[in-house]
Design an enzyme around this catalytic site. Structure first.
Site, short mmCIF file in Angstrom:
data_model
loop_
_atom_site.label_atom_id
_atom_site.label_comp_id
_atom_site.label_asym_id
_atom_site.label_seq_id
_atom_site.Cartn_x
_atom_site.Cartn_y
_atom_site.Cartn_z
N ASP A 36 -7.19 1.81 -44.45
CA ASP A 36 -6.12 2.70 -44.07
C ASP A 36 -4.82 1.89 -44.04
O ASP A 36 -4.85 0.67 -43.84
CB ASP A 36 -6.38 3.32 -42.69
CG ASP A 36 -5.62 4.62 -42.47
OD1 ASP A 36 -6.26 5.69 -42.54
OD2 ASP A 36 -4.39 4.58 -42.26
N ASP A 58 -2.44 0.19 -48.65
CA ASP A 58 -1.44 1.15 -49.09
C ASP A 58 -1.93 1.71 -50.42
O ASP A 58 -1.89 1.04 -51.45
CB ASP A 58 -0.09 0.47 -49.27
CG ASP A 58 0.99 1.38 -49.84
OD1 ASP A 58 0.68 2.57 -50.15
OD2 ASP A 58 2.13 0.92 -50.02
N TYR A 150 1.98 19.75 -52.73
CA TYR A 150 0.57 19.60 -52.38
C TYR A 150 -0.32 20.34 -53.37
O TYR A 150 -1.34 19.81 -53.83
CB TYR A 150 0.35 20.12 -50.96
CG TYR A 150 -1.03 19.83 -50.41
CD1 TYR A 150 -1.41 18.55 -50.04
CD2 TYR A 150 -1.96 20.87 -50.23
CE1 TYR A 150 -2.67 18.29 -49.52
CE2 TYR A 150 -3.22 20.62 -49.72
CZ TYR A 150 -3.57 19.32 -49.36
OH TYR A 150 -4.82 19.07 -48.86
N LYS A 154 -2.95 18.18 -55.71
CA LYS A 154 -4.39 18.40 -55.60
C LYS A 154 -4.96 19.01 -56.89
O LYS A 154 -6.12 18.74 -57.25
CB LYS A 154 -4.70 19.29 -54.40
CG LYS A 154 -4.45 18.61 -53.06
CD LYS A 154 -5.26 17.31 -52.90
CE LYS A 154 -5.12 16.70 -51.53
NZ LYS A 154 -5.92 15.47 -51.36
N VAL A 185 -9.07 22.36 -42.53
CA VAL A 185 -10.02 21.55 -41.77
C VAL A 185 -9.39 21.24 -40.41
O VAL A 185 -8.19 20.98 -40.30
CB VAL A 185 -10.37 20.25 -42.51
CG1 VAL A 185 -11.42 19.45 -41.73
CG2 VAL A 185 -10.88 20.55 -43.91
N THR A 187 -8.21 19.18 -38.23
CA THR A 187 -7.65 17.84 -38.00
C THR A 187 -6.19 17.98 -37.60
O THR A 187 -5.66 19.09 -37.51
CB THR A 187 -7.74 16.96 -39.27
OG1 THR A 187 -6.83 17.47 -40.26
CG2 THR A 187 -9.16 16.95 -39.84
#
Length: 250
Positions: A36, A58, A150, A154, A185, A187
């Protein structure tokens, strides 16, 4: 122990979907290295689920990818699973989103997957059977006016996955590549999408858009990753696994 003998590098694994995937994979016998850009949180996560230290990565940097693959390979004596999970959401229509937001989204959500596949394929091929799992989104198939970058990124992951799968099938022995396409989701990204800090309100609002009446859990996504990492999916490559609660069937 569905993943006994598997050695995985997971990106964006300090929290959220990435951490959930790393945890469930480890529970099923997988050797896991967490990466991460937030090395502090990644270190904490690694202490929970891995026998190895976390690696700062990164995902938009080619040299960083090279160093991470080499380090993870040294720690686990090879890699045969790559989970390209790192991603961001910057809301905005094609008019509202500025160029910096577009570029940032493309770099983190799409370029990172290219760099990961590009860098890892030779290493994966030496440790086959091997599997690349790219975290796409149902947003690669169903557009939204307010997620121009986005959606595009994707969708790029969706098609890049197929290209990588065909290349790997032709070039290597037993190296596969598939994509996972969740809907919403549960999160922290939910709060970004709804622009509110009220998680219960946010999840309820999003759940009303899903035929099953709820949004996905991290575990819903992690189970799909376990399957794609395992030999159970040995004849599956270039495919997309939709986890959308039925929304794409409407």
């Amino acid at each position: 122990m569905r993943l006994a003998g598997k050695k995985a590098l997971v990106t964006g694994a300090a929290r959220g979907i990435g951490l959930g995937c790393a945890r469930l994979m480890a529970e099923h016998g997988c050797d896991v290295v967490i990466t991460d850009i937030d090395i502090s949180e990644a270190g904490r996560a690694a202490g929970e689920v891995s026998n190895h230290p976390a690696i700062e990565l990164d995902v938009t940097s080619g040299p960083a990818w090279k160093a991470a693959i080499e380090r993870a390979g040294d720690l686990m004596d090879g890699i045969n699973v790559l989970v390209n999970n790192a991603g961001i959401i910057i809301p905005g229509s094609v008019e509202d989103l500025d160029e910096a937001g577009w570029d940032r989204t493309m770099n983190v959500d799409l370029k990172s997957v290219y760099l990961g596949c590009h860098t890892a394929l030779p290493v994966l091929s030496r440790n086959a059977p091997a599997s690349i799992i790219n975290m796409a989104s149902i947003s690669s198939m169903i557009a939204s006016a307010n997620f121009a970058a986005y959606n595009a990124a994707k969708a790029g992951v969706h098609m890049l996955t197929k290209s990588v799968a065909l290349h790997a099938a032709r070039t290597y022995a037993d190296v596969r590549c598939n994509s996972v396409h969740p809907a919403f989701v549960d999160t922290d990204m939910v709060d970004q999408v709804t622009n509110s800090d009220d998680r219960q309100l946010n999840t309820g609002k999003l759940a009303r858009q899903i035929p099953l009446g709820r949004i996905a859990t991290v575990e819903d996504v992690a189970w799909a990753v376990v399957y794609l990492a395992s030999n159970e999916s040995s004849f599956m490559t270039g495919s997309e696994l939709k986890l959308d609660g039925g929304v794409s069937a409407m």
